[in-house]
Design a protein around this motif. Structure first.
Motif, PDB file in Angstrom:
ATOM      1  N   ARG A   1      -0.257  11.508  28.154  1.00 48.65           N
ATOM      2  CA  ARG A   1      -0.254  10.162  27.569  1.00 48.65           C
ATOM      3  C   ARG A   1      -1.404  10.007  26.570  1.00 48.65           C
ATOM      4  NH1 ARG A   1       0.182   8.452  32.983  1.00 48.65           N
ATOM      5  NH2 ARG A   1      -1.751   7.259  32.790  1.00 48.65           N
ATOM      6  N   GLU A   2      -2.561  10.556  26.914  1.00 47.55           N
ATOM      7  CA  GLU A   2      -3.710  10.486  25.993  1.00 47.55           C
ATOM      8  C   GLU A   2      -3.421  11.256  24.708  1.00 47.55           C
ATOM      9  OE1 GLU A   2      -7.184  11.876  28.012  1.00 47.55           O
ATOM     10  OE2 GLU A   2      -7.020  10.358  29.611  1.00 47.55           O
ATOM     11  N   GLY A   3      -2.777  12.409  24.832  1.00 53.78           N
ATOM     12  CA  GLY A   3      -2.447  13.199  23.647  1.00 53.78           C
ATOM     13  C   GLY A   3      -1.483  12.471  22.725  1.00 53.78           C
ATOM     14  N   ILE A   4      -0.476  11.841  23.317  1.00 52.92           N
ATOM     15  CA  ILE A   4       0.489  11.071  22.517  1.00 52.92           C
ATOM     16  C   ILE A   4      -0.203   9.887  21.860  1.00 52.92           C
ATOM     17  CG2 ILE A   4       2.523   9.582  22.661  1.00 52.92           C
ATOM     18  CD1 ILE A   4       3.562  11.458  24.866  1.00 52.92           C
ATOM     19  N   ALA A   5      -1.070   9.221  22.632  1.00 56.40           N
ATOM     20  CA  ALA A   5      -1.796   8.064  22.083  1.00 56.40           C
ATOM     21  C   ALA A   5      -2.637   8.475  20.883  1.00 56.40           C
ATOM     22  CB  ALA A   5      -2.682   7.451  23.163  1.00 56.40           C
ATOM     23  N   ALA A   6      -3.268   9.646  20.954  1.00 59.46           N
ATOM     24  CA  ALA A   6      -4.112  10.115  19.852  1.00 59.46           C
ATOM     25  C   ALA A   6      -3.280  10.349  18.586  1.00 59.46           C
ATOM     26  CB  ALA A   6      -4.830  11.400  20.248  1.00 59.46           C
ATOM     27  N   VAL A   7      -2.091  10.905  18.752  1.00 59.13           N
ATOM     28  CA  VAL A   7      -1.217  11.144  17.596  1.00 59.13           C
ATOM     29  C   VAL A   7      -0.746   9.819  16.999  1.00 59.13           C
ATOM     30  CG1 VAL A   7       0.995  12.110  16.841  1.00 59.13           C
ATOM     31  CG2 VAL A   7      -0.434  13.390  18.437  1.00 59.13           C
ATOM     32  N   ILE A   8      -0.326   8.902  17.855  1.00 57.24           N
ATOM     33  CA  ILE A   8       0.186   7.611  17.388  1.00 57.24           C
ATOM     34  C   ILE A   8      -0.908   6.799  16.701  1.00 57.24           C
ATOM     35  CG2 ILE A   8       1.063   5.366  18.176  1.00 57.24           C
ATOM     36  CD1 ILE A   8       2.728   6.917  20.242  1.00 57.24           C
ATOM     37  N   ASP A   9      -2.132   6.844  17.246  1.00 58.96           N
ATOM     38  CA  ASP A   9      -3.248   6.093  16.661  1.00 58.96           C
ATOM     39  C   ASP A   9      -3.528   6.517  15.224  1.00 58.96           C
ATOM     40  OD1 ASP A   9      -3.608   4.563  18.876  1.00 58.96           O
ATOM     41  OD2 ASP A   9      -5.308   5.698  19.673  1.00 58.96           O
ATOM     42  N   GLY A  10      -3.191   7.748  14.884  1.00 58.47           N
ATOM     43  CA  GLY A  10      -3.440   8.237  13.530  1.00 58.47           C
ATOM     44  C   GLY A  10      -2.341   7.910  12.541  1.00 58.47           C
ATOM     45  N   GLN A  11      -1.301   7.161  12.988  1.00 60.12           N
ATOM     46  CA  GLN A  11      -0.172   6.838  12.113  1.00 60.12           C
ATOM     47  C   GLN A  11      -0.140   5.338  11.808  1.00 60.12           C
ATOM     48  OE1 GLN A  11       1.760   9.392  10.899  1.00 60.12           O
ATOM     49  NE2 GLN A  11       0.281  10.661  12.016  1.00 60.12           N
ATOM     50  N   PRO A  12      -0.257   4.944  10.554  1.00 64.04           N
ATOM     51  CA  PRO A  12      -0.306   3.519  10.226  1.00 64.04           C
ATOM     52  C   PRO A  12       0.985   2.763  10.531  1.00 64.04           C
ATOM     53  CG  PRO A  12      -0.165   4.856   8.232  1.00 64.04           C
ATOM     54  CD  PRO A  12      -0.406   5.799   9.358  1.00 64.04           C
ATOM     55  N   ASP A  13       2.122   3.479  10.620  1.00 66.25           N
ATOM     56  CA  ASP A  13       3.392   2.791  10.855  1.00 66.25           C
ATOM     57  C   ASP A  13       3.827   2.826  12.318  1.00 66.25           C
ATOM     58  OD1 ASP A  13       3.849   5.514  10.839  1.00 66.25           O
ATOM     59  OD2 ASP A  13       5.852   5.350   9.958  1.00 66.25           O
ATOM     60  N   LEU A  14       2.933   3.330  13.206  1.00 66.00           N
ATOM     61  CA  LEU A  14       3.241   3.383  14.632  1.00 66.00           C
ATOM     62  C   LEU A  14       2.188   2.613  15.431  1.00 66.00           C
ATOM     63  CD1 LEU A  14       4.154   7.180  15.123  1.00 66.00           C
ATOM     64  CD2 LEU A  14       5.681   5.297  14.501  1.00 66.00           C
ATOM     65  N   GLU A  15       2.630   1.981  16.524  1.00 64.74           N
ATOM     66  CA  GLU A  15       1.704   1.248  17.385  1.00 64.74           C
ATOM     67  C   GLU A  15       2.059   1.526  18.846  1.00 64.74           C
ATOM     68  OE1 GLU A  15       0.575  -3.364  18.639  1.00 64.74           O
ATOM     69  OE2 GLU A  15       2.106  -2.964  17.121  1.00 64.74           O
ATOM     70  N   LEU A  16       1.092   1.970  19.636  1.00 66.57           N
ATOM     71  CA  LEU A  16       1.304   2.187  21.062  1.00 66.57           C
ATOM     72  C   LEU A  16       1.073   0.858  21.781  1.00 66.57           C
ATOM     73  CD1 LEU A  16       1.855   4.326  23.275  1.00 66.57           C
ATOM     74  CD2 LEU A  16      -0.626   4.557  23.517  1.00 66.57           C
ATOM     75  N   VAL A  17       2.153   0.296  22.325  1.00 63.62           N
ATOM     76  CA  VAL A  17       2.033  -1.027  22.952  1.00 63.62           C
ATOM     77  C   VAL A  17       1.780  -0.941  24.452  1.00 63.62           C
ATOM     78  CG1 VAL A  17       3.394  -2.216  21.215  1.00 63.62           C
ATOM     79  CG2 VAL A  17       4.548  -1.225  23.210  1.00 63.62           C
ATOM     80  N   GLY A  18       2.026   0.230  25.056  1.00 62.39           N
ATOM     81  CA  GLY A  18       1.770   0.336  26.480  1.00 62.39           C
ATOM     82  C   GLY A  18       2.149   1.685  27.061  1.00 62.39           C
ATOM     83  N   GLU A  19       1.714   1.906  28.285  1.00 58.18           N
ATOM     84  CA  GLU A  19       1.974   3.163  28.991  1.00 58.18           C
ATOM     85  C   GLU A  19       2.440   2.858  30.412  1.00 58.18           C
ATOM     86  OE1 GLU A  19      -1.564   5.509  28.947  1.00 58.18           O
ATOM     87  OE2 GLU A  19      -1.710   5.582  26.765  1.00 58.18           O
ATOM     88  N   ALA A  20       3.193   3.802  30.981  1.00 57.37           N
ATOM     89  CA  ALA A  20       3.617   3.704  32.376  1.00 57.37           C
ATOM     90  C   ALA A  20       3.550   5.096  32.984  1.00 57.37           C
ATOM     91  CB  ALA A  20       5.027   3.134  32.473  1.00 57.37           C
ATOM     92  N   ALA A  21       3.364   5.144  34.310  1.00 54.74           N
ATOM     93  CA  ALA A  21       3.188   6.430  34.979  1.00 54.74           C
ATOM     94  C   ALA A  21       4.306   6.752  35.967  1.00 54.74           C
ATOM     95  CB  ALA A  21       1.843   6.455  35.706  1.00 54.74           C
ATOM     96  N   SER A  22       5.317   5.879  36.047  1.00 58.51           N
ATOM     97  CA  SER A  22       6.436   6.116  36.967  1.00 58.51           C
ATOM     98  C   SER A  22       7.672   5.411  36.432  1.00 58.51           C
ATOM     99  CB  SER A  22       6.114   5.578  38.360  1.00 58.51           C
ATOM    100  OG  SER A  22       6.045   4.161  38.329  1.00 58.51           O
ATOM    101  N   GLY A  23       8.823   5.748  37.021  1.00 57.51           N
ATOM    102  CA  GLY A  23      10.053   5.092  36.605  1.00 57.51           C
ATOM    103  C   GLY A  23      10.036   3.600  36.900  1.00 57.51           C
ATOM    104  N   GLU A  24       9.531   3.251  38.094  1.00 60.59           N
ATOM    105  CA  GLU A  24       9.458   1.830  38.462  1.00 60.59           C
ATOM    106  C   GLU A  24       8.593   1.057  37.464  1.00 60.59           C
ATOM    107  OE1 GLU A  24       9.677   4.090  42.452  1.00 60.59           O
ATOM    108  OE2 GLU A  24       8.858   4.409  40.465  1.00 60.59           O
ATOM    109  N   GLU A  25       7.450   1.646  37.130  1.00 62.25           N
ATOM    110  CA  GLU A  25       6.531   0.994  36.190  1.00 62.25           C
ATOM    111  C   GLU A  25       7.159   0.910  34.801  1.00 62.25           C
ATOM    112  OE1 GLU A  25       1.842   1.415  34.920  1.00 62.25           O
ATOM    113  OE2 GLU A  25       2.638   2.746  36.463  1.00 62.25           O
ATOM    114  N   ALA A  26       7.933   1.922  34.435  1.00 59.89           N
ATOM    115  CA  ALA A  26       8.580   1.927  33.120  1.00 59.89           C
ATOM    116  C   ALA A  26       9.518   0.741  32.964  1.00 59.89           C
ATOM    117  CB  ALA A  26       9.362   3.229  32.924  1.00 59.89           C
ATOM    118  N   ILE A  27      10.294   0.471  34.004  1.00 52.40           N
ATOM    119  CA  ILE A  27      11.241  -0.657  33.946  1.00 52.40           C
ATOM    120  C   ILE A  27      10.483  -1.973  33.812  1.00 52.40           C
ATOM    121  CG2 ILE A  27      13.044  -1.884  35.215  1.00 52.40           C
ATOM    122  CD1 ILE A  27      13.577   0.888  36.623  1.00 52.40           C
TER     123      ILE A  27
END
Length: 206
Positions: free
Chosen positions: A16-42
């Motif tokens: 998740r940290e690796g993906i966040a680092a890539v997204i943070d470097g893109q002006p047209d992308l925004e990471l709005v949140g993270e989840a660690a399980s299927g239940e949390e994802a829903i």
């Protein structure tokens, strides 16, 4: 132009940290949140309504496929890109049937993720070409029935036909008949070979 709002779902914080680092470097992308399980994802999807969700398949509790089904049931327009280490064509097919529109191996993440996100936001589906051809070749011809999958699971656990029959509440002859069909469908030489093929392709998830 508004940024593409992304949610990541994976039980490994480093990924998740690796993906966040890539997204943070893109002006047209925004990471709005993270989840660690299927239940949390829903729950988090309900809270954030992202434009696109990056979903792992192998998680404790509710897995990725069940989470995809639940999200798509409530929000049919949801865009979901599966991220997985799993190369199995059966797992890919299950994810796509559940409602995912893309499938990306984690080994390709750094190279392919950004292009895949933009393709999916344009309404395109994304499946690796080699996986797509495997799905086309195998999807209907050799899919195991739920009972055959149960039998093969018992075999993978090291059980003999008699033990599998007792565990499943069926006759030993029925187990033998199922194994015969399994070997034919998977083009396996023997029980051990059948288990190896099933694990590689994602038919079994032990």
């Amino acid at each position: 132009m508004a940024a593409i709002r992304i949610m990541t779902v994976d039980d490994h914080p480093l990924l998740r940290e690796g993906i966040a680092a890539v997204i943070d470097g893109q002006p047209d992308l925004e990471l709005v949140g993270e989840a660690a399980s299927g239940e949390e994802a829903i729950e988090r999807y309900r809270q954030w309504r992202p434009d696109l969700t990056l979903m792992d398949l192998q998680m404790p509790g509710i897995g990725g496929i069940a989470a995809i089904e639940a999200i798509r049931r409530e929000w049919p327009e949801a865009r979901i890109l599966v991220l997985t280490t799993y190369r199995g064509d059966v797992q890919a097919l299950r994810a796509l049937r559940a409602g995912a529109q893309g499938y990306l191996l984690k080994s390709e993440l750094r190279k392919e993720m950004l292009a895949t996100i933009h393709q999916m936001m344009e309404g395109k589906r994304r499946v690796p070409p080699e996986l797509a051809s495997e799905i086309d070749e195998r999807a209907s011809a050799d899919e195991l029935t739920p009972r055959e999958t149960q039998v093969l699971t018992r075999v993978a656990m090291g059980e003999a036909n008699r033990e599998a029959a007792v565990a499943l509440g069926i006759a030993e002859e029925t187990v033998k008949a199922h194994m015969k069909h399994i070997l034919a469908k998977l083009q396996a030489n023997d029980r051990t070979h059948a288990v190896a093929i099933a694990l590689r392709r994602g038919i079994l998830d032990l």
